[in-house]
Structures are given as structure tokens and as C-alpha cells.
Design a protein around this motif. Sequence first.
Motif, PDB file in Angstrom:
ATOM      1  N   ALA A 241      27.506  55.751  22.101  1.00  0.00           N
ATOM      2  CA  ALA A 241      26.132  56.224  21.966  1.00  0.00           C
ATOM      3  C   ALA A 241      25.211  55.525  22.959  1.00  0.00           C
ATOM      4  CB  ALA A 241      25.635  56.002  20.538  1.00  0.00           C
TER       5      ALA A 241
ATOM      6  N   ALA B 158      29.114  71.304  14.321  1.00  0.00           N
ATOM      7  CA  ALA B 158      28.717  69.928  13.989  1.00  0.00           C
ATOM      8  C   ALA B 158      29.051  68.978  15.141  1.00  0.00           C
ATOM      9  CB  ALA B 158      29.415  69.477  12.707  1.00  0.00           C
ATOM     10  N   TRP B 159      30.201  69.227  15.778  1.00  0.00           N
ATOM     11  CA  TRP B 159      30.594  68.370  16.902  1.00  0.00           C
ATOM     12  C   TRP B 159      29.648  68.544  18.082  1.00  0.00           C
ATOM     13  CZ3 TRP B 159      32.417  69.566  21.873  1.00  0.00           C
ATOM     14  CH2 TRP B 159      32.895  68.466  22.591  1.00  0.00           C
TER      15      TRP B 159
ATOM     16  N   ILE C 158      26.535  69.351  18.007  1.00  0.00           N
ATOM     17  CA  ILE C 158      25.285  68.668  17.650  1.00  0.00           C
ATOM     18  C   ILE C 158      25.435  67.161  17.858  1.00  0.00           C
ATOM     19  CG2 ILE C 158      23.752  68.089  15.716  1.00  0.00           C
ATOM     20  CD1 ILE C 158      24.365  70.945  14.633  1.00  0.00           C
ATOM     21  N   GLU C 159      26.580  66.611  17.462  1.00  0.00           N
ATOM     22  CA  GLU C 159      26.802  65.175  17.615  1.00  0.00           C
ATOM     23  C   GLU C 159      26.865  64.761  19.081  1.00  0.00           C
ATOM     24  OE1 GLU C 159      29.857  61.604  16.189  1.00  0.00           O
ATOM     25  OE2 GLU C 159      30.149  63.649  15.473  1.00  0.00           O
ATOM     26  N   VAL C 160      27.485  65.585  19.921  1.00  0.00           N
ATOM     27  CA  VAL C 160      27.530  65.281  21.350  1.00  0.00           C
ATOM     28  C   VAL C 160      26.116  65.132  21.899  1.00  0.00           C
ATOM     29  CG1 VAL C 160      28.169  66.126  23.642  1.00  0.00           C
ATOM     30  CG2 VAL C 160      29.746  66.415  21.745  1.00  0.00           C
TER      31      VAL C 160
ATOM     32  N   GLU D   9      23.285  64.517  20.106  1.00  0.00           N
ATOM     33  CA  GLU D   9      22.567  63.421  19.456  1.00  0.00           C
ATOM     34  C   GLU D   9      22.967  62.065  20.019  1.00  0.00           C
ATOM     35  OE1 GLU D   9      21.713  65.308  15.014  1.00  0.00           O
ATOM     36  OE2 GLU D   9      23.509  64.081  15.350  1.00  0.00           O
ATOM     37  N   THR D  10      24.215  61.912  20.438  1.00  0.00           N
ATOM     38  CA  THR D  10      24.684  60.632  20.975  1.00  0.00           C
ATOM     39  C   THR D  10      24.556  60.551  22.491  1.00  0.00           C
ATOM     40  OG1 THR D  10      26.959  61.485  21.066  1.00  0.00           O
ATOM     41  CG2 THR D  10      26.302  60.283  19.079  1.00  0.00           C
TER      42      THR D  10
ATOM     43  N   GLU E 233      26.156  62.245  24.781  1.00  0.00           N
ATOM     44  CA  GLU E 233      27.451  62.235  25.462  1.00  0.00           C
ATOM     45  C   GLU E 233      27.721  63.460  26.337  1.00  0.00           C
ATOM     46  OE1 GLU E 233      30.999  60.427  23.551  1.00  0.00           O
ATOM     47  OE2 GLU E 233      29.758  60.370  21.751  1.00  0.00           O
TER      48      GLU E 233
ATOM     49  N   GLY F 105      32.613  57.749  19.812  1.00  0.00           N
ATOM     50  CA  GLY F 105      31.613  58.780  19.586  1.00  0.00           C
ATOM     51  C   GLY F 105      32.228  60.163  19.502  1.00  0.00           C
ATOM     52  N   ALA F 106      31.426  61.169  19.822  1.00  0.00           N
ATOM     53  CA  ALA F 106      31.854  62.556  19.689  1.00  0.00           C
ATOM     54  C   ALA F 106      33.028  62.896  20.605  1.00  0.00           C
ATOM     55  CB  ALA F 106      30.677  63.488  19.976  1.00  0.00           C
TER      56      ALA F 106
ATOM     57  N   LYS G  21      36.146  61.640  19.135  1.00  0.00           N
ATOM     58  CA  LYS G  21      36.620  62.459  18.016  1.00  0.00           C
ATOM     59  C   LYS G  21      37.415  63.656  18.511  1.00  0.00           C
ATOM     60  CE  LYS G  21      33.021  61.182  14.695  1.00  0.00           C
ATOM     61  NZ  LYS G  21      31.860  61.659  13.893  1.00  0.00           N
TER      62      LYS G  21
END
Length: 282
Positions: free
Chosen positions: A10, A65-66, A68-70, A72-73, A75, A202-203, A206
Motif C-alpha cells: 500500500a 472487490a479486487w 476496488i482494492e487495487v 484503494e491501495t 497498486e 496487497g491486491a 492476492k
Amino acid sequence: MSVETQATAADSGAKATERFRAKKSFTSEVTTERVNRLASRAIRALVDTVLEEKVTYEEYNAFKAWLIEVGETGEWPLFLDVWVEHAVEEVANENREGSKGTIEGPYYVPESPVLESPATLPMRDVEAGTPLVLHGKATSVDGRPLAGAGVEIWHADDLGFYSQFAPGIPEWNLRGTILTDAEGRYEINTVQPAPYQIPTDGACGKLIEAAGWHAWRPAHLHLKVSADEHQLITTQLYFQAGEHLTDDIASAVKPELILNPQERTDGSGREVGYDFVLAPAK
């Protein structure tokens, strides 16, 4: 555990995103027709995957969801530079004369300290790793030496971390821009970097874990070489017999970019030569 090993995906991602926004121009002359063509093809490819692979709502929501996480972090620079940039670079340089290019990656920082050749990169008093001397010439495609060319270099340390993207490392550690002499020659004293994993906490990590991939890049030096009235070349240099040359997660290795360092006769480390050949500006 050293401070730099506490770097997180992140934090690195946020810094990569910040630098991209600060240094890249988003001005574009892309036409509506071109945007329509590219966006339509990309969306169609994704839709075709859903239809052909019978993607379920559970898988679709996990993918959403993945994504979105990419974001948010921070990446996205990591994701795109690892899995997509090599194809963009191939298109950009398919007709280039001279030295081979490859990807820039997410850890470039402009305006590194300018040094006269022979030069020693900024480094800590006790910088881990085998001392390495990289030397050679910068010439035009007609063989003319390029005096005052800039050989900009950056690379990871012996633990696989980059300055400005991991804590506890001096700001310009293992980064510099070396100017060639009157005959186009350069000499850089540094340390040989180690293979490293891209951030996996992080994403992107994952995705790698879920897909059963590995996260490794082979040891490499990043370089940008520039000279007046010539095209900038962005490239990386790798090391013969190094790990992950054949399965680089970023798909950036080219045979022409693999070095074969030799032990120095005085036992002070290793050295290797590499000449850069630049094409005239268009």
C-alpha cells in the motif's frame, strides 16, 4: 528485521501513484474514434472471457472487490507495469534502431543526482552486495560517440528494495545520472542487485496467490540513456545465470540485455561492459 523490509504494498503503491500523477502528462491527442476502438475492444475481451468461461456472480463480485482494492491501495501502477507495460514497450520500439529497450517499471524517480564519469552511485557507508563496475560507450547508430550523454541508472539494493519506495533507505540510494566523457564513455561503480519479489501483501499479491503464480523479478539494472538530437532509450540489464530470467513476472527480459560480469583481477568485485546505441530523433 531491517526497516526497509517493513515496506508495504500500500505504501509503495501510494508513492508510485503519487509520482505518476506528478510527473506524467495526461495531455492526449487521441481521437474519439481511437478511444472508441480501444475501449470497445478491451471491454469486449472482458465480456468474451465472462461468456466463454461461464463466470459466476460469485466470481464477478470477487473480481469487482479486487478491482476496488487495487485502486484503494494505489497498486494500479504496479499492476499495469508488471503485466501490461511490456506489450506497450514492444509496440513503441518495434521499429527502433540501436539498443533494445524494455519497461520502465513503477519505481523510476526523475532528477537523480548528476555525476561525472567515472562515478560512484550514492550509497550507504556499508552497502550490502557485491561491488559492480558497469562501463561502456554511448554512440549514435552511425558509430559516432555521444559526448555528454546522460546514463540514468537506478536499481534495487541487495535485499530487493528501492530508495524512495521503502523506509529507512537514503533518498537517492543507488540512483544517479552519469554523463559520458568526450569519447562517449561512462563508468559506474555500484553493487549488484538481487532478484526480488514485487510487493505481495496487497491486491496484486492476492491475485498472484489465487492464480498460483510466483512474484519474482530477476536481478536487474534500470537505465535511461539520452543525448541531444537522439531518441531516449529506456531499458534494463540482467545477469547471466540469474534466477527468473526465463519466467520474469513482468515478461521484460530480452536476450540482448543479459550481461556476463567477470571477477575483477584485483578481487574488488565484478565488472562488465555494455554499449548503448541511440537512434536519431525523428
